[in-house]
Design an enzyme around this catalytic site. Structure first.
Site, PDB file in Angstrom:
ATOM      1  N   ASP A   5       0.860  -1.179   0.000  1.00  0.00           N
ATOM      2  CA  ASP A   5       0.000   0.000   0.000  1.00  0.00           C
ATOM      3  C   ASP A   5       0.909   1.245   0.000  1.00  0.00           C
ATOM      4  OD1 ASP A   5      -2.094   1.772   0.359  1.00  0.00           O
ATOM      5  OD2 ASP A   5      -2.674   1.063   2.324  1.00  0.00           O
ATOM      6  N   ILE A  23      -9.615  -3.439   0.025  1.00  0.00           N
ATOM      7  CA  ILE A  23     -10.126  -4.707  -0.498  1.00  0.00           C
ATOM      8  C   ILE A  23     -10.019  -5.826   0.558  1.00  0.00           C
ATOM      9  CG2 ILE A  23      -9.623  -4.132  -2.918  1.00  0.00           C
ATOM     10  CD1 ILE A  23      -7.416  -6.605  -1.361  1.00  0.00           C
ATOM     11  N   ASP A  54      -8.016  -9.460   4.940  1.00  0.00           N
ATOM     12  CA  ASP A  54      -9.105  -9.428   5.916  1.00  0.00           C
ATOM     13  C   ASP A  54      -9.642  -8.040   6.208  1.00  0.00           C
ATOM     14  OD1 ASP A  54      -6.716  -8.545   7.376  1.00  0.00           O
ATOM     15  OD2 ASP A  54      -7.996  -8.678   9.142  1.00  0.00           O
TER      16      ASP A  54
HETATM   17  P1  5GP Z   1       1.842  -0.560   3.802  1.00  0.00           P
HETATM   18  O1  5GP Z   1       2.873  -0.713   4.870  1.00  0.00           O
HETATM   19  O2  5GP Z   1       2.337  -0.858   2.413  1.00  0.00           O
HETATM   20  O3  5GP Z   1       1.170   0.801   3.853  1.00  0.00           O
HETATM   21  O4  5GP Z   1       0.656  -1.525   4.151  1.00  0.00           O
HETATM   22  C1  5GP Z   1       0.778  -2.870   4.030  1.00  0.00           C
HETATM   23  C2  5GP Z   1      -0.209  -3.621   4.897  1.00  0.00           C
HETATM   24  O5  5GP Z   1      -1.427  -2.893   5.112  1.00  0.00           O
HETATM   25  C3  5GP Z   1      -0.599  -4.873   4.190  1.00  0.00           C
HETATM   26  O6  5GP Z   1       0.304  -5.916   4.457  1.00  0.00           O
HETATM   27  C4  5GP Z   1      -1.999  -5.120   4.702  1.00  0.00           C
HETATM   28  O7  5GP Z   1      -1.921  -5.831   5.914  1.00  0.00           O
HETATM   29  C5  5GP Z   1      -2.552  -3.749   4.973  1.00  0.00           C
HETATM   30  N1  5GP Z   1      -3.393  -3.274   3.847  1.00  0.00           N
HETATM   31  C6  5GP Z   1      -3.104  -2.279   2.976  1.00  0.00           C
HETATM   32  N2  5GP Z   1      -4.085  -2.097   2.087  1.00  0.00           N
HETATM   33  C7  5GP Z   1      -5.040  -3.022   2.375  1.00  0.00           C
HETATM   34  C8  5GP Z   1      -6.325  -3.352   1.795  1.00  0.00           C
HETATM   35  O8  5GP Z   1      -6.817  -2.759   0.822  1.00  0.00           O
HETATM   36  N3  5GP Z   1      -7.003  -4.378   2.387  1.00  0.00           N
HETATM   37  C9  5GP Z   1      -6.520  -5.066   3.454  1.00  0.00           C
HETATM   38  N4  5GP Z   1      -7.287  -6.056   3.931  1.00  0.00           N
HETATM   39  N5  5GP Z   1      -5.320  -4.792   4.033  1.00  0.00           N
HETATM   40  C10 5GP Z   1      -4.589  -3.771   3.497  1.00  0.00           C
END
Ligand code: 5GP
Ligand code: MG
Length: 178
Positions: free
Chosen positions: A106, A156, A162
């Site tokens: 993300d 999503i 989840d």
């Molecule tokens: P980042 O550190 O890249 O911002 O976020 C990564 C983590 O956020 C992912 O491993 C996941 O656990 C959670 N995450 C980010 N976007 C989503 C999404 O659209 N749906 C879900 N269920 N988890 C997300």
């Protein structure tokens, strides 16, 4: 549109299983080409990547190791929150080709820290594989070597991902209906 309600939110079907598996076929072919002679070690990030990893790994026909890892925040220290501890890595990664398998990138914050951690452990080459990427949400530069699906900046669930631990068992991916 097929919908699913989890806790207090409703999600609409956005990526059917057939589309997910076709996207996985593609990256599996790329991996087969790039990694077949590297004896890589795959690090699957739990929990979200469990279903993806299962479908991906059975498409790979080369010698590889597989470990399931988990990231947890340190507790009880001042500098806490954003420092993540790695649980479950018991094999030596020094000098190895390591391939990280994630559910979704993300902002990229989690992946950037994980890559830095594996680098510090002395991996020779680090590949990053993710089922989903949200290019418009990326804030931290991470090189994504294998991306199955690119999605807009929406929340999503399904296919391992989840909402309050619900929805991980769904075979398709659903997007939050605002
Ligand atoms: P980042 O550190 O890249 O911002 O976020 C990564 C983590 O956020 C992912 O491993 C996941 O656990 C959670 N995450 C980010 N976007 C989503 C999404 O659209 N749906 C879900 N269920 N988890 C997300
Ligand atoms: Mg994750």
């Amino acid at each position: 549109m097929k919908t699913v309600t989890l806790v207090d939110k409703t999600f609409g079907l956005s990526h059917p299983e057939s589309e997910i598996l076709a996207a996985i076929d593609k990256i599996a072919e790329e991996m087969q080409r790039d990694l077949h002679d590297k004896k890589p070690i795959f690090l699957v990030v739990l929990n979200g990547a469990y279903m993806f990893a299962s479908d991906l790994m059975k498409r790979l026909e080369f010698t590889a190791q597989l470990q399931f890892i988990k990231l947890s925040s340190y507790t009880g220290t001042e500098r806490s929150q954003d420092i993540k501890e790695l649980i479950g890595l018991t094999e030596e990664v020094k000098g190895r080709t390591v391939c990280i398998v994630e559910d979704i990138v993300d902002s990229g914050a989690t992946m950037q820290k994980l890559v830095a951690h594996i680098e510090r452990l002395g991996a020779d080459d680090i590949k990053v594989c993710t089922l989903l990427s949200k290019p418009n949400a990326l804030k931290y530069p991470v090189k994504l070597d294998y991306v199955a699906l690119e999605i807009p900046n929406d929340f999503i669930v399904g296919y391992g991902l989840d909402y309050y631990e619900y929805g991980r068992n769904l075979r398709d991916i659903y997007t939050l209906i605002p």
